[in-house]
Write a protein that holds these residues in place. Sequence first.
Motif, PDB file in Angstrom:
ATOM      1  N   TYR A 173       3.691  -6.302   7.173  1.00 36.07           N
ATOM      2  CA  TYR A 173       4.397  -5.273   6.409  1.00 36.07           C
ATOM      3  C   TYR A 173       5.870  -5.639   6.254  1.00 36.07           C
ATOM      4  N   ARG A 174       6.457  -6.222   7.292  1.00 38.59           N
ATOM      5  CA  ARG A 174       7.860  -6.635   7.220  1.00 38.59           C
ATOM      6  C   ARG A 174       8.070  -7.707   6.169  1.00 38.59           C
ATOM      7  N   THR A 175       7.105  -8.601   6.038  1.00 38.28           N
ATOM      8  CA  THR A 175       7.247  -9.691   5.082  1.00 38.28           C
ATOM      9  C   THR A 175       6.688  -9.335   3.710  1.00 38.28           C
ATOM     10  N   GLY A 176       6.220  -8.126   3.537  1.00 43.10           N
ATOM     11  CA  GLY A 176       5.693  -7.697   2.243  1.00 43.10           C
ATOM     12  C   GLY A 176       4.356  -8.318   1.910  1.00 43.10           C
ATOM     13  N   GLY A 177       3.572  -8.643   2.918  1.00 38.39           N
ATOM     14  CA  GLY A 177       2.265  -9.235   2.694  1.00 38.39           C
ATOM     15  C   GLY A 177       2.288 -10.744   2.670  1.00 38.39           C
ATOM     16  N   GLY A 178       3.460 -11.322   2.847  1.00 38.18           N
ATOM     17  CA  GLY A 178       3.575 -12.778   2.852  1.00 38.18           C
ATOM     18  C   GLY A 178       3.148 -13.361   4.183  1.00 38.18           C
ATOM     19  N   VAL A 179       3.540 -14.583   4.414  1.00 41.43           N
ATOM     20  CA  VAL A 179       3.174 -15.278   5.632  1.00 41.43           C
ATOM     21  C   VAL A 179       3.962 -14.698   6.806  1.00 41.43           C
ATOM     22  N   ALA A 180       3.269 -14.338   7.869  1.00 39.03           N
ATOM     23  CA  ALA A 180       3.932 -13.827   9.067  1.00 39.03           C
ATOM     24  C   ALA A 180       4.658 -14.967   9.749  1.00 39.03           C
ATOM     25  N   SER A 181       5.865 -14.691  10.226  1.00 42.57           N
ATOM     26  CA  SER A 181       6.692 -15.775  10.742  1.00 42.57           C
ATOM     27  C   SER A 181       6.403 -16.127  12.195  1.00 42.57           C
ATOM     28  N   SER A 182       6.334 -15.147  13.085  1.00 42.04           N
ATOM     29  CA  SER A 182       6.305 -15.509  14.497  1.00 42.04           C
ATOM     30  C   SER A 182       5.091 -15.013  15.264  1.00 42.04           C
ATOM     31  N   THR A 183       4.304 -14.129  14.735  1.00 42.94           N
ATOM     32  CA  THR A 183       3.185 -13.586  15.494  1.00 42.94           C
ATOM     33  C   THR A 183       1.925 -14.398  15.252  1.00 42.94           C
ATOM     34  N   SER A 184       1.142 -14.520  16.287  1.00 41.18           N
ATOM     35  CA  SER A 184      -0.161 -15.164  16.157  1.00 41.18           C
ATOM     36  C   SER A 184      -1.121 -14.480  17.109  1.00 41.18           C
TER      37      SER A 184
ATOM     38  N   PHE B 123      -4.261  -4.630   4.141  1.00 41.54           N
ATOM     39  CA  PHE B 123      -3.841  -5.230   2.883  1.00 41.54           C
ATOM     40  C   PHE B 123      -5.024  -5.497   1.969  1.00 41.54           C
ATOM     41  N   ASN B 124      -6.212  -5.597   2.516  1.00 37.10           N
ATOM     42  CA  ASN B 124      -7.388  -5.803   1.693  1.00 37.10           C
ATOM     43  C   ASN B 124      -7.937  -4.487   1.155  1.00 37.10           C
ATOM     44  N   ASN B 125      -7.274  -3.380   1.474  1.00 34.64           N
ATOM     45  CA  ASN B 125      -7.696  -2.078   1.022  1.00 34.64           C
ATOM     46  C   ASN B 125      -7.398  -1.929  -0.470  1.00 34.64           C
ATOM     47  N   VAL B 126      -8.283  -1.298  -1.195  1.00 32.09           N
ATOM     48  CA  VAL B 126      -8.109  -1.096  -2.621  1.00 32.09           C
ATOM     49  C   VAL B 126      -6.955  -0.123  -2.878  1.00 32.09           C
ATOM     50  N   TYR B 127      -6.805   0.843  -1.981  1.00 29.89           N
ATOM     51  CA  TYR B 127      -5.793   1.872  -2.153  1.00 29.89           C
ATOM     52  C   TYR B 127      -4.495   1.449  -1.481  1.00 29.89           C
ATOM     53  N   ASN B 128      -3.406   1.745  -2.103  1.00 26.85           N
ATOM     54  CA  ASN B 128      -2.099   1.388  -1.596  1.00 26.85           C
ATOM     55  C   ASN B 128      -1.490   2.602  -0.905  1.00 26.85           C
ATOM     56  N   ASN B 129      -0.795   2.396   0.223  1.00 28.83           N
ATOM     57  CA  ASN B 129      -0.151   3.501   0.921  1.00 28.83           C
ATOM     58  C   ASN B 129       0.855   4.215   0.019  1.00 28.83           C
ATOM     59  N   PHE B 130       1.575   3.459  -0.786  1.00 31.98           N
ATOM     60  CA  PHE B 130       2.559   4.056  -1.677  1.00 31.98           C
ATOM     61  C   PHE B 130       1.878   4.990  -2.670  1.00 31.98           C
ATOM     62  N   LEU B 131       0.753   4.553  -3.195  1.00 32.28           N
ATOM     63  CA  LEU B 131       0.029   5.367  -4.154  1.00 32.28           C
ATOM     64  C   LEU B 131      -0.459   6.654  -3.499  1.00 32.28           C
ATOM     65  N   ILE B 132      -0.983   6.558  -2.276  1.00 41.10           N
ATOM     66  CA  ILE B 132      -1.471   7.746  -1.570  1.00 41.10           C
ATOM     67  C   ILE B 132      -0.313   8.700  -1.302  1.00 41.10           C
ATOM     68  N   CYS B 133       0.832   8.163  -0.865  1.00 40.67           N
ATOM     69  CA  CYS B 133       2.002   9.006  -0.615  1.00 40.67           C
ATOM     70  C   CYS B 133       2.483   9.651  -1.909  1.00 40.67           C
TER      71      CYS B 133
END
Length: 140
Positions: free
Chosen positions: A90-101, A122-132
């Motif tokens: 979520y911090r990276t906006g769905g991009g590659v996570a930097s430090s967690t594994s 992130f694989n969910n069809v519905y977006n949290n923003f849309l639901i909010c």
Amino acid sequence: MSERKVRGKTFSLLEEHIPIDLVDSMKHILENKKSDADTWKEKADAWERLAEKFAAQSGIERTWKTLRDKYDHLNKKTRSEFAAEKLERYRTGGGVASSTSVSAISEKIGAIIQTASTLDSFNNVYNNFLICSISTFDRR
């Protein structure tokens, strides 16, 4: 005065993998959400069988309570690792996570408890923003 609890021997990496494989074979019993007396007895019996199989495979005697406590600890660690990975995504906006594994053990436990699929939103069809936005819109 109360006596100090004697600390058990530390689990090796191999000893952590064996109970996870055994739990996977009995997950229909051990991960059952019911909590009546019959289910508790069935779970205790399954943990005792698991301890016997663990001793046969590893050659090291561990009580069923020790194995259950270790599995519970690894389960909590798995949930924590998946939550940290999700937060990083979520911090990276769905991009590659930097430090967690996520560790290999956590991947196995995640497959057992099936949190990997529930934490991957992130694989969910519905977006949290849309639901909010929809719920905010309905209140107006």
